[in-house]
Scaffold this active site. Structure first.
Site, PDB file in Angstrom:
ATOM      1  CD  GLU A 147     -11.416  -1.636  -0.405  1.00  0.00           C
ATOM      2  OE1 GLU A 147     -12.305  -0.857  -0.029  1.00  0.00           O
ATOM      3  OE2 GLU A 147     -10.306  -1.268  -0.816  1.00  0.00           O
TER       4      GLU A 147
ATOM      5  CG  ASP B 257      -1.998  -1.028   1.170  1.00  0.00           C
ATOM      6  OD1 ASP B 257      -2.659  -1.257   2.197  1.00  0.00           O
ATOM      7  OD2 ASP B 257      -2.197  -1.608   0.096  1.00  0.00           O
TER       8      ASP B 257
END
Lengths: 402, 295, 239
Positions: free
Chosen positions: B130, B11
């Site tokens: 997600e 990330d």
């Protein structure tokens, strides 16, 4: 050459933004709530000639602090108060949010103290907020005293605070600030630890030098001068048919009792470097803390102040009254901690600040007995002309951070 | 039997690799290129780069990093975060990515998935889902790096995504991610068993056994993890300690000062050690000495 | 004597808008080759070697090649001594045709067809399509002696493209269709997925083609670019 407009709440006519964070000079500084009336002159954040606010200046000073020396100072203080006879030796107010989770845990498990946690609960717990509170106690491992106010009085005062001051959060603040020292006196706990020092947010810097809170914030002289929800206490009792005892939890401690008690209200953030995001990680690691499952309205984060359904209304009213929404508060803090650049902060403010709350609004207003239309109408009547202008059917801020 | 892929997830915010919990918090763990190199040398089968603030800020800023990576690293690279249009996708592929990951833009405009699949090939398009478990046991899909509800049921969305032409699905449990408490095996299994395309499990690895479990019981075709690998990289790479710069670098400062090591919620592991353990558990994965030879 | 840019072998990578051309370019550059991404036939013809990459749909790819007027030039290059490397979809395009989304004609450079993996493997839903990930290849013929098996080898590929790649090496695949060459002797290596074995790499004369992505297969895959570079630098005249 700017036009001159009326200003509400005694706010500064000219709107100035700090060039380091995204805060403006309209931001109210900490103010004794029992002096809070509709006609108050609001003390506000000071922005200096270089367009840098006090909070950013303080953040600069924070970089110079010798944290080892501060920690030693903390240890000396704790050594003085630590008890090994089975009794508590300090008080940590909070409800299991990331900051109180961190404070209580580090005091107990790193520094060997025996804190009593004291909770003045949210007016309406979110379910994940309540779970965090329970996990704080059960997983973190602390004794806890929770003072639940008389619900009828609590709802009445909250409603009146909105009517008179557009200040939904006042009843929470009153309890938090006034109750804690009283509990400390009752349990003979002279040492009380709050989170970071208020200067972080722009109150007079002088206070942090000794880390003690100004006693004027919680001393009281005479009921005539004590206002709750913007109404003087005697009038409150008469108009709403209350007894003084009904207001007991909101009233400040007797200053004589305070003086005799040796209470020290300390800020742990004076001794230990406070990095809000790291408090989040710490709380997840040690007390089972969980972030909110979705973004908070009016901002980008999921872990700040997530236990009270009234929070969204609170930050919406700060946006109305001062032009400063939740994203502004959070982004400013993160900029000062170097987690965000100012450009990022501005982008977040532009995207999220002042988002009209939807998720919990109806539930909260139903709880206190106010119509949603009435609430939003009150909001409109509190838009200071020097901050807002009407554009067709909607309102627009005259000044936005850039 | 197919060889399970192990895919470290990186990330990124600006110049830094960051790692949150429940997709929140942006603790900086160092420079992403250090991690990318380390993971490849340790046997990563692919890499995923996610720009975690792209949707938040409405910007795309990974191109330089992708270009740098593809000069040095010769395994497949998937890039995601804030990709909103065919042009965005094209830019990222030109910079050197092999696959793109779509989430927010795909839910807001499902036709983008179909267009991208037609234009660039299904196998180039990965859809990232997600998922957050709701109190009633259902799962809802979120956008904007776990910040906004979409109102879509995860399993329905997964079926639609496949129909639209996506080549792979990555399923991330928001509830588990960053906590090291194990994958949501049930969620993964349901997605994988109803999909004819490969499914990558993501979110919650705390130790090698978790990864073995999500493969065996969760039927994952590939597994993505972050924390377990990141904290291993930090302990092996002195250069990351005492890191300064923008962002929340507090953790790394503490590591440098000797005040901290690791992250108590996960058992740090190298990819090499993980693969050895998977093989010992009868799970096929790529492991040969050639992979680790520097070229 | 230092070699300048003009001395370095030039690779032309066919740009028909599909596929990750940039990683192919980087892999070439990694071994000192100059690589141009181009759709101009003149540049293809002038190159020391040509790479036909590709990711995407067969029919669309052929349409694009047709529109760009590259079909003729590619066939010419295939018939010349210039090394031609086909990767993934690029490999499939070399064949006579594909059944992907209907019947499509390919370049017809290598006799054979392209069929769906699902067709070959069967309906087992536990086997996911596309075939994505690393898989082992098994070499099926000794590359050093192909002439004896009736396969023509142009000297340009030198020691044969897979020479640096160990048998059983892992390479990266991502495809839903696979090639079935008419002449099985052209197959250099196979791979197995979902219980089915199919062609992973093929060589005929100056043409080498692989279903996997050598530029994405770590050090093992890079050996293919290395052997291309070696064979090209060996024949580029130094003066």
């Amino acid at each position: 050459m700017t036009d001159s407009h009326d200003t509400f709440l005694g706010l500064p006519q000219d709107v100035v933004f700090c060039q380091r964070c995204v805060m403006s000079n309209q931001r109210p500084s900490s103010y004794p709530e029992f002096k809070h009336t509709r006609n108050r002159i609001t003390p506000t954040l000071h922005i200096d000639a270089d367009d840098v606010c006090d909070a950013c200046r303080y953040a600069d000073r924070k970089k110079q602090i010798d944290w080892n020396a501060r920690e030693e100072e903390l240890c000396r203080l704790l050594d003085k108060h630590r008890r090994n006879d089975g009794r508590y030796d300090c008080l940590v107010p909070g409800s299991g949010g990331k900051d109180s989770a961190y404070a209580a845990h580090v005091l107990k498990y790193k520094y060997g103290m025996h804190p009593l946690t004291v909770t003045w609960p949210p007016i309406l717990y979110t379910d994940y907020g309540y779970a965090n509170f329970r996990d704080w106690i059960n997983i973190g491992g602390f004794d806890n005293v929770t003072i639940n106010p008389n619900g009828r009085v609590h709802r009445l005062l909250t409603k009146l605070a909105i009517e008179n001051l557009l200040h939904p959060f006042q009843t929470f603040i009153l309890g938090q600030k006034n109750l804690i020292p009283k509990i400390a006196i009752k349990h003979d706990l002279p040492l009380v630890f709050y989170g970071e020092p208020e200067a972080e947010y722009g109150s007079p810097i002088a206070e942090t030098a000794t880390s003690l809170r100004d006693a004027s914030y919680y001393a009281m002289e005479d009921l005539e001068h004590v206002h709750l929800a913007g109404v003087a206490v005697p009038k409150l009792l008469e108009k709403y048919d209350l007894e003084l005892n009904d207001l007991a939890v909101y009233l400040p401690a007797d200053h004589r009792e305070l003086e005799q008690s040796r209470i020290e209200v300390q800020y742990l953030g004076y001794y230990l470097k406070w990095v809000p995001q790291e408090a989040y990680y710490y709380a997840v690691e040690h007390t089972g803390f969980r972030a909110r499952p979705f973004r908070s309205e009016g901002t980008y984060s999921k872990y700040n102040s997530i236990d009270d359904k009234i929070d969204d209304l609170h930050f919406y009213t700060t946006y109305i009254k001062f032009g400063i929404g939740r994203a502004s508060y959070e982004a400013s803090q993160e900029i000062r901690n170097n987690h965000l650049t100012r450009e990022e902060g501005i982008a977040l403010v532009r995207r999220f600040d002042g988002e009209v709350p939807e998720r919990y609004v109806k539930e909260v207003l139903d709880h206190i007995g106010m119509e949603a239309d009435h609430f939003f109408h009150l909001c409109d009547s509190c838009r200071s002309p020097h901050l807002w202008r009407k554009k067709g059917d909607s309102w627009e801020l005259r000044h936005r951070v850039s | 039997m197919a060889f399970v892929r192990i895919i470290p997830r990186i990330d990124i915010k600006g110049p830094n690799l960051v790692k949150g919990i429940h997709l929140e918090g942006l603790r900086v763990l160092g420079r992403p290129d250090v991690f990318a190199r380390y993971f490849c040398e340790s046997g990563a089968d692919e890499l995923i780069y996610m720009d975690v603030v792209a949707s938040l800020y409405g910007r795309n800023s990974l191109k330089d990093f992708i270009a740098q990576t593809s000069r040095e690293i010769f395994v497949p690279l998937t890039v995601g975060g804030g990709l909103r249009s065919l042009d965005d996708i094209r830019d990222v592929l030109r910079a050197g990515a092999d696959k793109v990951s779509l989430n927010t833009a795909a839910i807001n405009n499902p036709d983008l998935v179909a267009q991208a699949a037609r234009h660039f090939g299904s196998s180039t398009v990965l859809v990232s889902i997600e998922a957050a478990r709701q109190p009633d046991g259902s799962y809802e899909a979120y956008t904007d790096n776990g910040r906004m509800e979409s109102g879509r049921d995860v399993f329905q969305w997964a079926r639609e995504v496949e129909r639209l032409g996506a080549g792979e699905i990555m399923i991330t449990s928001i509830d588990r991610e960053g906590t090291g408490s194990g994958y949501d095996v049930e969620l993964t299994r349901r997605i994988s068993e109803s999909a004819a395309i490969p499914v990558i499990a993501c979110g919650g690895a705390g130790q090698p056994a978790d990864i073995a479990q999500v493969i065996k019981s969760g039927k994952a075709d590939a597994v993505s993890a972050a924390s377990v690998f990141h904290y291993d990289c930090i302990r092996q790479n002195g250069s990351l300690k005492g890191f300064t710069g923008e962002g929340n670098v507090e953790y790394l400062q503490q590591v440098a000062a000797g005040d901290r090591a690791g992250f108590s919620m996960v058992e740090a592991t190298s990819i090499r050690a993980l693969k050895r353990e998977l093989l010992a558990n009868g799970i096929n994965c790529r492991m040969d000495t050639e992979a680790y030879a520097k070229h | 004597m230092q070699s300048t840019d003009t001395d370095r072998p030039r690779i032309a990578i066919v740009d028909f808008g599909m596929g990750n051309l940039y990683s192919v370019k980087r892999a070439c550059e990694h071994f000192g080759l100059t690589a141009d991404i181009t759709s101009k036939s003149r540049q293809l013809q002038a190159a020391d070697a040509v790479v036909l990459p590709g990711v995407g749909a067969f029919g669309d790819a052929m349409d694009t090649l047709r529109q760009l007027d590259l079909i003729g030039p590619l066939k010419d290059i295939a018939a010349s001594p210039t090394p031609l490397l086909g990767i993934c979809l690029g490999f499939q395009l070399l064949m006579d045709g594909s059944t992907e989304f209907g019947e499509h004609r390919g370049l017809g450079i290598i006799p054979g067809v392209v069929v769906g993996l699902r067709e070959t493997i069967g309906a087992d839903s536990a086997v996911k399509i596309p075939h994505v990930g690393w898989n082992r290849i098994k070499k099926t013929r000794d590359q050093r002696q192909p002439e004896s098996e009736g396969i023509r080898v142009a000297g340009d590929w030198g020691n044969a493209p897979l020479s640096g790649v160990p048998d059983d090496a892992f390479l990266y695949f991502v495809h839903s269709y696979h090639v079935v060459p008419e002449d099985a002797r052209m197959t250099l290596a196979v791979t197995t997925y979902g219980g089915a074995e199919f062609c992973a790499a093929l060589q005929h004369a100056n043409i080498f083609a692989c279903q996997f992505h050598p530029e994405r297969s770590g050090p093992a895959g890079l050996r293919i670019y290395e052997s291309l570079a070696t064979s090209l630098t060996a024949i580029v005249p130094q003066d």
